[in-house]
Write a protein that holds these residues in place. Sequence first.
Motif, PDB file in Angstrom:
ATOM      1  N   PRO A 201       0.783  -1.239   0.000  1.00  0.00           N
ATOM      2  CA  PRO A 201       0.000   0.000   0.000  1.00  0.00           C
ATOM      3  C   PRO A 201       0.814   1.288   0.000  1.00  0.00           C
ATOM      4  O   PRO A 201       0.256   2.368  -0.175  1.00  0.00           O
ATOM      5  N   HIS A 202       2.129   1.211   0.212  1.00  0.00           N
ATOM      6  CA  HIS A 202       2.946   2.415   0.354  1.00  0.00           C
ATOM      7  C   HIS A 202       3.759   2.662  -0.930  1.00  0.00           C
ATOM      8  O   HIS A 202       4.653   1.888  -1.265  1.00  0.00           O
ATOM      9  N   SER A 203       3.436   3.747  -1.627  1.00  0.00           N
ATOM     10  CA  SER A 203       4.056   4.028  -2.929  1.00  0.00           C
ATOM     11  C   SER A 203       4.983   5.237  -2.879  1.00  0.00           C
ATOM     12  O   SER A 203       4.730   6.204  -2.156  1.00  0.00           O
ATOM     13  N   CYS A 204       6.058   5.168  -3.653  1.00  0.00           N
ATOM     14  CA  CYS A 204       7.017   6.267  -3.766  1.00  0.00           C
ATOM     15  C   CYS A 204       6.511   7.272  -4.794  1.00  0.00           C
ATOM     16  O   CYS A 204       6.209   6.901  -5.939  1.00  0.00           O
ATOM     17  N   GLU A 205       6.419   8.544  -4.402  1.00  0.00           N
ATOM     18  CA  GLU A 205       5.902   9.581  -5.295  1.00  0.00           C
ATOM     19  C   GLU A 205       6.903   9.956  -6.387  1.00  0.00           C
ATOM     20  O   GLU A 205       6.531  10.592  -7.374  1.00  0.00           O
ATOM     21  N   VAL A 206       8.167   9.554  -6.206  1.00  0.00           N
ATOM     22  CA  VAL A 206       9.190   9.909  -7.192  1.00  0.00           C
ATOM     23  C   VAL A 206       9.211   8.918  -8.345  1.00  0.00           C
ATOM     24  O   VAL A 206       9.141   9.300  -9.510  1.00  0.00           O
ATOM     25  N   CYS A 207       9.324   7.605  -8.026  1.00  0.00           N
ATOM     26  CA  CYS A 207       9.483   6.607  -9.089  1.00  0.00           C
ATOM     27  C   CYS A 207       8.331   5.629  -9.192  1.00  0.00           C
ATOM     28  O   CYS A 207       8.307   4.781 -10.095  1.00  0.00           O
ATOM     29  N   GLY A 208       7.357   5.708  -8.267  1.00  0.00           N
ATOM     30  CA  GLY A 208       6.196   4.841  -8.334  1.00  0.00           C
ATOM     31  C   GLY A 208       6.366   3.468  -7.715  1.00  0.00           C
ATOM     32  O   GLY A 208       5.424   2.672  -7.698  1.00  0.00           O
ATOM     33  N   SER A 209       7.563   3.151  -7.190  1.00  0.00           N
ATOM     34  CA  SER A 209       7.769   1.849  -6.548  1.00  0.00           C
ATOM     35  C   SER A 209       6.849   1.736  -5.338  1.00  0.00           C
ATOM     36  O   SER A 209       6.602   2.720  -4.640  1.00  0.00           O
ATOM     37  N   SER A 210       6.332   0.523  -5.098  1.00  0.00           N
ATOM     38  CA  SER A 210       5.426   0.316  -3.979  1.00  0.00           C
ATOM     39  C   SER A 210       6.011  -0.700  -3.005  1.00  0.00           C
ATOM     40  O   SER A 210       6.753  -1.602  -3.409  1.00  0.00           O
ATOM     41  N   PHE A 211       5.651  -0.545  -1.742  1.00  0.00           N
ATOM     42  CA  PHE A 211       6.230  -1.360  -0.686  1.00  0.00           C
ATOM     43  C   PHE A 211       5.161  -1.817   0.297  1.00  0.00           C
ATOM     44  O   PHE A 211       4.155  -1.142   0.500  1.00  0.00           O
ATOM     45  N   HIS A 220      13.620   3.673   1.238  1.00  0.00           N
ATOM     46  CA  HIS A 220      13.760   3.767  -0.219  1.00  0.00           C
ATOM     47  C   HIS A 220      13.892   5.215  -0.674  1.00  0.00           C
ATOM     48  O   HIS A 220      14.677   5.523  -1.580  1.00  0.00           O
ATOM     49  N   ILE A 221      13.124   6.104  -0.053  1.00  0.00           N
ATOM     50  CA  ILE A 221      13.142   7.517  -0.451  1.00  0.00           C
ATOM     51  C   ILE A 221      14.548   8.103  -0.338  1.00  0.00           C
ATOM     52  O   ILE A 221      14.939   8.994  -1.112  1.00  0.00           O
ATOM     53  N   LYS A 222      15.348   7.581   0.583  1.00  0.00           N
ATOM     54  CA  LYS A 222      16.714   8.062   0.749  1.00  0.00           C
ATOM     55  C   LYS A 222      17.582   7.782  -0.472  1.00  0.00           C
ATOM     56  O   LYS A 222      18.602   8.439  -0.675  1.00  0.00           O
ATOM     57  N   THR A 223      17.176   6.797  -1.301  1.00  0.00           N
ATOM     58  CA  THR A 223      17.931   6.542  -2.532  1.00  0.00           C
ATOM     59  C   THR A 223      17.739   7.681  -3.522  1.00  0.00           C
ATOM     60  O   THR A 223      18.568   7.878  -4.414  1.00  0.00           O
ATOM     61  N   HIS A 224      16.638   8.438  -3.376  1.00  0.00           N
ATOM     62  CA  HIS A 224      16.396   9.599  -4.238  1.00  0.00           C
ATOM     63  C   HIS A 224      17.036  10.862  -3.654  1.00  0.00           C
ATOM     64  O   HIS A 224      17.591  11.685  -4.388  1.00  0.00           O
ATOM     65  N   THR A 225      16.944  11.009  -2.344  1.00  0.00           N
ATOM     66  CA  THR A 225      17.470  12.223  -1.709  1.00  0.00           C
ATOM     67  C   THR A 225      18.967  12.140  -1.450  1.00  0.00           C
ATOM     68  O   THR A 225      19.623  13.169  -1.280  1.00  0.00           O
ATOM     69  N   GLY A 226      19.504  10.892  -1.417  1.00  0.00           N
ATOM     70  CA  GLY A 226      20.931  10.729  -1.120  1.00  0.00           C
ATOM     71  C   GLY A 226      21.256  10.942   0.350  1.00  0.00           C
ATOM     72  O   GLY A 226      22.425  11.021   0.738  1.00  0.00           O
ATOM     73  N   GLU A 227      20.217  11.018   1.186  1.00  0.00           N
ATOM     74  CA  GLU A 227      20.419  11.264   2.610  1.00  0.00           C
ATOM     75  C   GLU A 227      21.109  10.077   3.281  1.00  0.00           C
ATOM     76  O   GLU A 227      20.698   8.925   3.121  1.00  0.00           O
TER      77      GLU A 227
END
Length: 400
Positions: A201-211, A220-227
């Motif tokens: 049910p949990h989707s990434c707003e950047v790439c659409g991947s769901s978890f 996963h979001i940290k892979t986009h932010t580089g944090e």
Amino acid sequence: MSDKPHFCEICGSSFEYKSNLLSHMTTHTGDKPHSCEVCGSPFAQKSYLWSHMKTHTGDKPYSCEVCGFSFAQKSTLLSHIRTHTGEKPYSCKVCGSAFSQKSALLRHLQTHTGEKPHICELCGSSFARKSDLLRHMKKHTGDKPHSCEVCGSSFAEKSTLLNHMKTHTGEKPYSCEVCGSSFAWKSHLLSHMKKHTGDKPHSCEVCGSSFAEKSTLLNHIKTHTGEKPHSCEVCGSSFARKSHLLSHMKTHTGEKEHSCEVCDSSFAEKSTLLNHMKTHTGEKPHSCEVCGASFAWKSNLLSHMNTHTGDKPHFCKVCCSSFAQKSSLWSHIKTHTGDKPYSCEMCDSSFAQKSTLLSHIKTHTGEKPYSCEVCRSSFTQKSTLYRHMKTHTRDKPHSS
């Protein structure tokens, strides 16, 4: 005449004795006239104070006949027994969810109302339950009063300590009814069940991947932010996840607590040991749908798929060469650095890759494990066998 003649004018509840009605009224007024002389905690009813006092005396007179756990309060024992019977008498009128405890239902109802009346005065975070606020406050104070008698680890919450103890006892009371897997924590079982239902049910707003889990999405979001907020105090390396930092720290301590019972190899991580065991069992559960090749690890299958798609996502920052697999990039980088960490003990030759060293050692041992199925010629290296096979197929890819 009614057996309960004393009625509450606010909610309609009835009581046998007037004293019970008076005690009940404090739930509406918020009055808590009974205080603990040890810690000062206030309670609306005297019976609640008596139950609370057992937390100071350690008295636990109520024992579970199924598992032997003991409790200070009879009500807590009755709630605990439902973990064995599976009984869930409290239902949500909004969505139909059922719960074994009334308190759990009340907490659940706040997910529908969105109410978060308890606010942290230090950072402004708000919580649906006061207990969550008190637990949150320990992040500011750093208070960890509950210590493990086995390894000395300390925790802010007693419940966290009890969960931690399962890592020492190996207790896994929560079992999956579908595949039989067992887990130390109920939350892990619930997460596991999503593998069977496929619920993500949990989707990434950047790439659409769901978890399946919100925590996995946040990581996963940290892979986009580089944090990478978790830093190693020894070498300064930083990591997106705390678990990765903890794993990294073992490279400094040399700790390898997980041993293989077959060959005595030891590993810092249990997951690495489980992967290693496949080298003994020969298990290769991950198969390629294109060519049928099978692999022990899913990561190897994903890397293999690049050979079919032609995808080479790993780039060298020095010469811009691209590679299908990250390991191939790492090996290539050594051609720029000149690093040759793998040395032959027989002739002192050194190599950039361990696989090249292993192939070289065969020139000393005379081992030729790769045989031609056509003429039975044998070779020390697999690549040499491939080149030899072309003499049978007359394949000459490099002719003009």
